[in-house]
Design a protein around this motif. Structure first.
Motif, PDB file in Angstrom:
ATOM      1  N   ARG A  13      20.743   1.761  -2.788  1.00  0.00           N
ATOM      2  CA  ARG A  13      19.380   2.125  -2.391  1.00  0.00           C
ATOM      3  C   ARG A  13      18.344   1.306  -3.164  1.00  0.00           C
ATOM      4  NH1 ARG A  13      19.609   8.766  -1.879  1.00  0.00           N
ATOM      5  NH2 ARG A  13      20.646   8.831   0.157  1.00  0.00           N
ATOM      6  N   ALA A  14      18.563   1.132  -4.459  1.00  0.00           N
ATOM      7  CA  ALA A  14      17.614   0.361  -5.267  1.00  0.00           C
ATOM      8  C   ALA A  14      17.551  -1.083  -4.786  1.00  0.00           C
ATOM      9  CB  ALA A  14      17.998   0.425  -6.746  1.00  0.00           C
ATOM     10  N   GLU A  15      18.706  -1.673  -4.494  1.00  0.00           N
ATOM     11  CA  GLU A  15      18.727  -3.065  -4.047  1.00  0.00           C
ATOM     12  C   GLU A  15      18.137  -3.210  -2.647  1.00  0.00           C
ATOM     13  OE1 GLU A  15      22.421  -5.079  -4.496  1.00  0.00           O
ATOM     14  OE2 GLU A  15      22.376  -4.934  -6.680  1.00  0.00           O
ATOM     15  N   GLN A  16      18.466  -2.303  -1.749  1.00  0.00           N
ATOM     16  CA  GLN A  16      17.921  -2.364  -0.396  1.00  0.00           C
ATOM     17  C   GLN A  16      16.407  -2.164  -0.408  1.00  0.00           C
ATOM     18  OE1 GLN A  16      20.323   0.698   1.320  1.00  0.00           O
ATOM     19  NE2 GLN A  16      22.011  -0.675   1.848  1.00  0.00           N
ATOM     20  N   ARG A  17      15.958  -1.257  -1.254  1.00  0.00           N
ATOM     21  CA  ARG A  17      14.513  -1.003  -1.358  1.00  0.00           C
ATOM     22  C   ARG A  17      13.782  -2.242  -1.862  1.00  0.00           C
ATOM     23  NH1 ARG A  17      14.882   3.544  -4.126  1.00  0.00           N
ATOM     24  NH2 ARG A  17      14.461   2.552  -6.125  1.00  0.00           N
ATOM     25  N   ASP A  73      11.004   6.182   2.773  1.00  0.00           N
ATOM     26  CA  ASP A  73      11.613   7.053   3.779  1.00  0.00           C
ATOM     27  C   ASP A  73      12.992   6.534   4.181  1.00  0.00           C
ATOM     28  OD1 ASP A  73       9.477   8.767   3.790  1.00  0.00           O
ATOM     29  OD2 ASP A  73       8.556   7.961   5.614  1.00  0.00           O
ATOM     30  N   ASP A  74      13.154   5.210   4.146  1.00  0.00           N
ATOM     31  CA  ASP A  74      14.449   4.613   4.502  1.00  0.00           C
ATOM     32  C   ASP A  74      15.445   4.658   3.352  1.00  0.00           C
ATOM     33  OD1 ASP A  74      13.734   3.989   7.103  1.00  0.00           O
ATOM     34  OD2 ASP A  74      13.027   1.978   6.596  1.00  0.00           O
ATOM     35  N   TYR A  75      14.967   4.400   2.126  1.00  0.00           N
ATOM     36  CA  TYR A  75      15.898   4.185   1.013  1.00  0.00           C
ATOM     37  C   TYR A  75      15.693   5.117  -0.171  1.00  0.00           C
ATOM     38  CZ  TYR A  75      16.768  -0.007   3.695  1.00  0.00           C
ATOM     39  OH  TYR A  75      17.079  -0.866   4.719  1.00  0.00           O
ATOM     40  N   GLY A  76      14.832   6.091  -0.027  1.00  0.00           N
ATOM     41  CA  GLY A  76      14.627   7.032  -1.111  1.00  0.00           C
ATOM     42  C   GLY A  76      13.593   6.542  -2.108  1.00  0.00           C
ATOM     43  N   TYR A  77      13.039   7.476  -2.836  1.00  0.00           N
ATOM     44  CA  TYR A  77      12.053   7.144  -3.862  1.00  0.00           C
ATOM     45  C   TYR A  77      12.764   6.714  -5.147  1.00  0.00           C
ATOM     46  CZ  TYR A  77       8.146   9.038  -1.171  1.00  0.00           C
ATOM     47  OH  TYR A  77       7.186   9.239  -0.212  1.00  0.00           O
ATOM     48  N   PRO A  78      12.104   5.897  -5.962  1.00  0.00           N
ATOM     49  CA  PRO A  78      12.669   5.586  -7.286  1.00  0.00           C
ATOM     50  C   PRO A  78      12.897   6.868  -8.089  1.00  0.00           C
ATOM     51  CG  PRO A  78      10.829   4.130  -6.772  1.00  0.00           C
ATOM     52  CD  PRO A  78      10.837   5.195  -5.709  1.00  0.00           C
ATOM     53  N   THR A  88       0.832  -1.199   0.000  1.00  0.00           N
ATOM     54  CA  THR A  88       0.000   0.000   0.000  1.00  0.00           C
ATOM     55  C   THR A  88       0.863   1.244   0.000  1.00  0.00           C
ATOM     56  OG1 THR A  88      -0.070   0.083   2.405  1.00  0.00           O
ATOM     57  CG2 THR A  88      -1.751  -1.258   1.308  1.00  0.00           C
ATOM     58  N   GLN A  89       0.227   2.384  -0.180  1.00  0.00           N
ATOM     59  CA  GLN A  89       0.968   3.641  -0.183  1.00  0.00           C
ATOM     60  C   GLN A  89       1.692   3.853   1.143  1.00  0.00           C
ATOM     61  OE1 GLN A  89      -1.549   6.907  -1.320  1.00  0.00           O
ATOM     62  NE2 GLN A  89      -1.636   6.291  -3.465  1.00  0.00           N
ATOM     63  N   ASP A  90       1.042   3.511   2.249  1.00  0.00           N
ATOM     64  CA  ASP A  90       1.671   3.696   3.558  1.00  0.00           C
ATOM     65  C   ASP A  90       2.877   2.769   3.728  1.00  0.00           C
ATOM     66  OD1 ASP A  90      -0.130   5.643   4.232  1.00  0.00           O
ATOM     67  OD2 ASP A  90      -1.424   4.325   5.430  1.00  0.00           O
ATOM     68  N   THR A  91       2.725   1.515   3.281  1.00  0.00           N
ATOM     69  CA  THR A  91       3.832   0.559   3.375  1.00  0.00           C
ATOM     70  C   THR A  91       5.006   1.017   2.530  1.00  0.00           C
ATOM     71  OG1 THR A  91       2.321  -1.277   3.780  1.00  0.00           O
ATOM     72  CG2 THR A  91       4.515  -1.833   2.973  1.00  0.00           C
ATOM     73  N   LEU A  92       4.731   1.451   1.322  1.00  0.00           N
ATOM     74  CA  LEU A  92       5.794   1.899   0.429  1.00  0.00           C
ATOM     75  C   LEU A  92       6.445   3.179   0.938  1.00  0.00           C
ATOM     76  CD1 LEU A  92       4.136   1.173  -3.025  1.00  0.00           C
ATOM     77  CD2 LEU A  92       6.059  -0.045  -1.990  1.00  0.00           C
ATOM     78  N   LYS A  93       5.645   4.073   1.518  1.00  0.00           N
ATOM     79  CA  LYS A  93       6.216   5.318   2.026  1.00  0.00           C
ATOM     80  C   LYS A  93       7.248   5.033   3.118  1.00  0.00           C
ATOM     81  CE  LYS A  93       5.168   9.871   3.926  1.00  0.00           C
ATOM     82  NZ  LYS A  93       6.270   9.781   4.915  1.00  0.00           N
ATOM     83  N   ALA A  94       6.958   4.053   3.964  1.00  0.00           N
ATOM     84  CA  ALA A  94       7.905   3.700   5.019  1.00  0.00           C
ATOM     85  C   ALA A  94       9.218   3.200   4.427  1.00  0.00           C
ATOM     86  CB  ALA A  94       7.290   2.643   5.931  1.00  0.00           C
ATOM     87  N   GLN A 146      25.025  -9.078  -1.433  1.00  0.00           N
ATOM     88  CA  GLN A 146      24.695  -9.686  -0.149  1.00  0.00           C
ATOM     89  C   GLN A 146      24.440  -8.667   0.956  1.00  0.00           C
ATOM     90  OE1 GLN A 146      26.418 -13.510   1.120  1.00  0.00           O
ATOM     91  NE2 GLN A 146      27.381 -12.358   2.787  1.00  0.00           N
ATOM     92  N   ASP A 147      25.293  -7.662   1.074  1.00  0.00           N
ATOM     93  CA  ASP A 147      25.133  -6.691   2.162  1.00  0.00           C
ATOM     94  C   ASP A 147      23.785  -5.970   2.074  1.00  0.00           C
ATOM     95  OD1 ASP A 147      27.593  -7.388   3.123  1.00  0.00           O
ATOM     96  OD2 ASP A 147      28.634  -5.609   2.373  1.00  0.00           O
ATOM     97  N   ASN A 148      23.364  -5.670   0.848  1.00  0.00           N
ATOM     98  CA  ASN A 148      22.091  -4.966   0.677  1.00  0.00           C
ATOM     99  C   ASN A 148      20.905  -5.830   1.085  1.00  0.00           C
ATOM    100  OD1 ASN A 148      23.274  -2.585  -0.290  1.00  0.00           O
ATOM    101  ND2 ASN A 148      23.349  -3.370  -2.381  1.00  0.00           N
ATOM    102  N   TRP A 149      20.994  -7.123   0.846  1.00  0.00           N
ATOM    103  CA  TRP A 149      19.891  -8.014   1.202  1.00  0.00           C
ATOM    104  C   TRP A 149      19.941  -8.390   2.680  1.00  0.00           C
ATOM    105  CZ3 TRP A 149      15.815  -9.974  -1.810  1.00  0.00           C
ATOM    106  CH2 TRP A 149      15.756  -9.414  -3.098  1.00  0.00           C
ATOM    107  N   ILE A 150      21.131  -8.615   3.204  1.00  0.00           N
ATOM    108  CA  ILE A 150      21.260  -8.944   4.619  1.00  0.00           C
ATOM    109  C   ILE A 150      20.767  -7.783   5.488  1.00  0.00           C
ATOM    110  CG2 ILE A 150      22.962  -9.256   6.469  1.00  0.00           C
ATOM    111  CD1 ILE A 150      24.505 -11.087   4.670  1.00  0.00           C
ATOM    112  N   SER A 151      20.952  -6.563   5.026  1.00  0.00           N
ATOM    113  CA  SER A 151      20.502  -5.402   5.803  1.00  0.00           C
ATOM    114  C   SER A 151      19.005  -5.439   6.057  1.00  0.00           C
ATOM    115  CB  SER A 151      20.880  -4.107   5.078  1.00  0.00           C
ATOM    116  OG  SER A 151      20.114  -3.925   3.897  1.00  0.00           O
ATOM    117  N   GLU A 152      18.269  -6.189   5.221  1.00  0.00           N
ATOM    118  CA  GLU A 152      16.827  -6.341   5.398  1.00  0.00           C
ATOM    119  C   GLU A 152      16.456  -7.708   5.964  1.00  0.00           C
ATOM    120  OE1 GLU A 152      14.478  -4.067   5.122  1.00  0.00           O
ATOM    121  OE2 GLU A 152      16.120  -2.661   4.765  1.00  0.00           O
TER     122      GLU A 152
END
Length: 209
Positions: free
Chosen positions: A74-78, A44-49, A35-41, A160-166
């Motif tokens: 940012r793209a990978e973490q998002r 907020d952490d990784y920037g907008y596309p 949802t918009q709220d889920t995506l906004k969160a 790996q680091d980008n995925w492990i961070s999540e």
């Protein structure tokens, strides 16, 4: 630091944009969860596309390399964060994401509309699409190449680091990437096939059918 844009910068930028296209395709598959709220969160952490903005209006020309590396992370973490949300709520979410990647690979092959007569041509062309860190990372190593097949290994993990961070296993990403390659190969021609072996090393083969 670099103060000017070179073709390689635009080439890498376009690969990040493709990664974000796939992100949006994933979002479109799960409108009730993402949802918009889920995506906004997540944003907020990784920037907008980046959307449709040209590279010239976005990039930090005083630190082009650093800006591109940050944009990749940012793209990978998002995307990892999005997959985490989906996995927590939908049992077979990863299967749907695999299909998204496959279809995007097929779509790009059809758009390219290029006739490949040699498996190595496909491998080289895939480098225009797959986001494998910065060019200097040298992730892949070709170990066999002739007019029948090309085989390469993924010798270094830059994701790996980008995925492990999540809290996510990077293996998800590798399955998605393999689906994109398979879609690209099958979307272009029925003369070649693609095989992916995850263990003991990531081994990729494009061979004549």
């Amino acid at each position: 630091m670099s103060l000017f844009l070179a073709p390689i910068h635009t080439w890498l930028f376009n690969k990040i944009k493709l990664f974000e296209e796939i992100e949006q395709d994933i979002i479109n598959q799960f409108p009730l969860i993402l949802t918009q709220d889920t995506l906004k969160a997540i944003y907020d952490d990784y920037g907008y596309p980046m959307g449709d903005e040209p590279i010239e209006s976005l990039i930090d020309t005083s630190n082009i390399h650093g800006w591109l590396q940050t944009s990749i992370n940012r793209a990978e973490q998002r995307q990892a964060a999005i997959i985490k949300v989906l996995n927590d709520q939908v049992k077979e979410a990863a299967d749907t994401v695999v299909a998204v990647y496959y279809n995007k690979g097929k779509e790009k092959a059809i758009e390219r509309n290029e006739t490949f007569t040699d498996p190595n041509q496909i491998f080289v062309t895939l480098n225009d699409y797959l986001l494998e860190g910065m060019p200097c990372d040298r992730v892949n190593e070709v170990i066999e190449q002739d007019d029948q097949q090309v085989i390469w290994l993924t010798n270094r993990c830059v994701h790996q680091d980008n995925w492990i961070s999540e809290g996510m296993d990077v293996g998800y990403y590798y399955n998605f990437r393999a689906a994109f390659i398979k879609g690209f190969v099958e979307g272009n021609t029925d003369k070649f096939t693609y095989q992916y072996e995850k263990e003991p090393k990531q081994k990729h083969t494009i061979m004549r059918a």
